[in-house]
Motif scaffolding. Structure first.
Motif, PDB file in Angstrom:
ATOM      1  N   LYS A 121      -3.581   2.977  -2.451  1.00 42.21           N
ATOM      2  CA  LYS A 121      -2.559   1.959  -2.689  1.00 42.21           C
ATOM      3  C   LYS A 121      -1.191   2.609  -2.916  1.00 42.21           C
ATOM      4  CE  LYS A 121      -1.414  -2.229  -5.063  1.00 42.21           C
ATOM      5  NZ  LYS A 121      -1.742  -3.250  -6.051  1.00 42.21           N
TER       6      LYS A 121
ATOM      7  N   ALA B  50       0.272   3.361   0.364  1.00 43.96           N
ATOM      8  CA  ALA B  50       0.742   2.120   0.994  1.00 43.96           C
ATOM      9  C   ALA B  50       2.079   1.693   0.389  1.00 43.96           C
ATOM     10  CB  ALA B  50      -0.306   1.028   0.836  1.00 43.96           C
ATOM     11  N   PHE B  51       2.205   1.819  -0.930  1.00 42.83           N
ATOM     12  CA  PHE B  51       3.489   1.504  -1.597  1.00 42.83           C
ATOM     13  C   PHE B  51       4.612   2.339  -0.985  1.00 42.83           C
ATOM     14  CE2 PHE B  51       1.496  -0.035  -5.832  1.00 42.83           C
ATOM     15  CZ  PHE B  51       1.779  -1.361  -5.530  1.00 42.83           C
TER      16      PHE B  51
ATOM     17  N   TYR C 185       4.908  -7.881  -1.279  1.00 41.99           N
ATOM     18  CA  TYR C 185       4.772  -6.407  -1.259  1.00 41.99           C
ATOM     19  C   TYR C 185       3.438  -5.930  -1.837  1.00 41.99           C
ATOM     20  CZ  TYR C 185       6.088  -1.508  -2.318  1.00 41.99           C
ATOM     21  OH  TYR C 185       6.147  -0.145  -2.420  1.00 41.99           O
TER      22      TYR C 185
ATOM     23  N   TYR D 253       5.362   1.294   2.804  1.00 40.46           N
ATOM     24  CA  TYR D 253       6.026  -0.007   2.957  1.00 40.46           C
ATOM     25  C   TYR D 253       7.181  -0.195   1.966  1.00 40.46           C
ATOM     26  CZ  TYR D 253       3.008  -2.512   6.362  1.00 40.46           C
ATOM     27  OH  TYR D 253       2.380  -2.974   7.491  1.00 40.46           O
TER      28      TYR D 253
ATOM     29  N   SER E 279      -4.368  -0.744   2.244  1.00 41.87           N
ATOM     30  CA  SER E 279      -5.231   0.294   1.669  1.00 41.87           C
ATOM     31  C   SER E 279      -6.665  -0.202   1.465  1.00 41.87           C
ATOM     32  CB  SER E 279      -4.636   0.766   0.336  1.00 41.87           C
ATOM     33  OG  SER E 279      -4.480  -0.316  -0.562  1.00 41.87           O
TER      34      SER E 279
ATOM     35  N   CYS F 220       0.378  -4.110   0.295  1.00 43.80           N
ATOM     36  CA  CYS F 220      -0.072  -2.743   0.026  1.00 43.80           C
ATOM     37  C   CYS F 220      -1.556  -2.707  -0.340  1.00 43.80           C
ATOM     38  CB  CYS F 220       0.805  -2.104  -1.042  1.00 43.80           C
ATOM     39  SG  CYS F 220       2.502  -1.919  -0.446  1.00 43.80           S
TER      40      CYS F 220
END
Ligand code: ADP
Ligand code: MG
Length: 133
Positions: free
Chosen positions: A43, A46-47, A59, A50, A67, A63
């Motif tokens: 995660k 992903a944060f 958001y 993005y 993930s 994320c």
């Protein structure tokens, strides 16, 4: 101009075994897959990936989703690859995607829309570097 862009086959499409169909579609449309790997990201990753969307209400869900399972990340190369890939993907919301595009064919919803593609040459470089250092 020959460009490079990053494409991602998102968890919903990997889960439905759409990997080969999506890869063939790019190749049939003259985008060469010059690098590819299947990964599962955290995660936190992903944060980071993005982060341009960090102020958006979706958001956190976005994320979590990216993930949530394996994804296939690819470098696509070809004439006008950035815009070409965006055209082949179709609109963000599959409901609005043009006939024949990947999101029209395979997208389930605005969040489970099967593919990601860089939106500019510069972002493409950053995104390629994120996955292929
Ligand atoms: P695109 O993937 O077409 O470049 P964006 O960069 O605007 O679209 O958004 C990134 C991703 O965030 C989208 O692919 C989609 O999965 C998700 N997303 C965008 N807008 C929304 C929304 N309104 N609600 C939920 N998820 C969204
Ligand atoms: Mg985008």
């Amino acid at each position: 101009m020959i460009e490079k862009t990053l494409s991602i086959i998102k968890p919903d499409a990997v889960e439905r075994n759409l990997e080969d169909k999506i890869k063939s579609f790019f190749e049939e449309n003259n985008l060469k897959i010059s690098n590819i790997k299947k990964v599962k990201i955290s995660k936190e990753e992903a944060f980071e990936f993005y982060k341009v969307h960090q102020t958006k209400p979706f958001y956190n869900d976005l994320c979590n989703y990216l993930s949530s399972g394996p994804i296939v990340v690819m470098v696509l190369e070809g004439e006008n690859a950035v815009l070409k890939n965006r055209e082949l993907m179709g609109a963000t919301d599959p409901k609005n995607a043009a006939e024949g595009t990947l999101r029209k064919k395979y997208g389930l919803s605005i969040d489970k829309n099967s593919v990601h593609g860089s939106d500019s040459i510069d972002n493409g470089k950053t995104e390629i570097n994120f996955f292929f250092k």
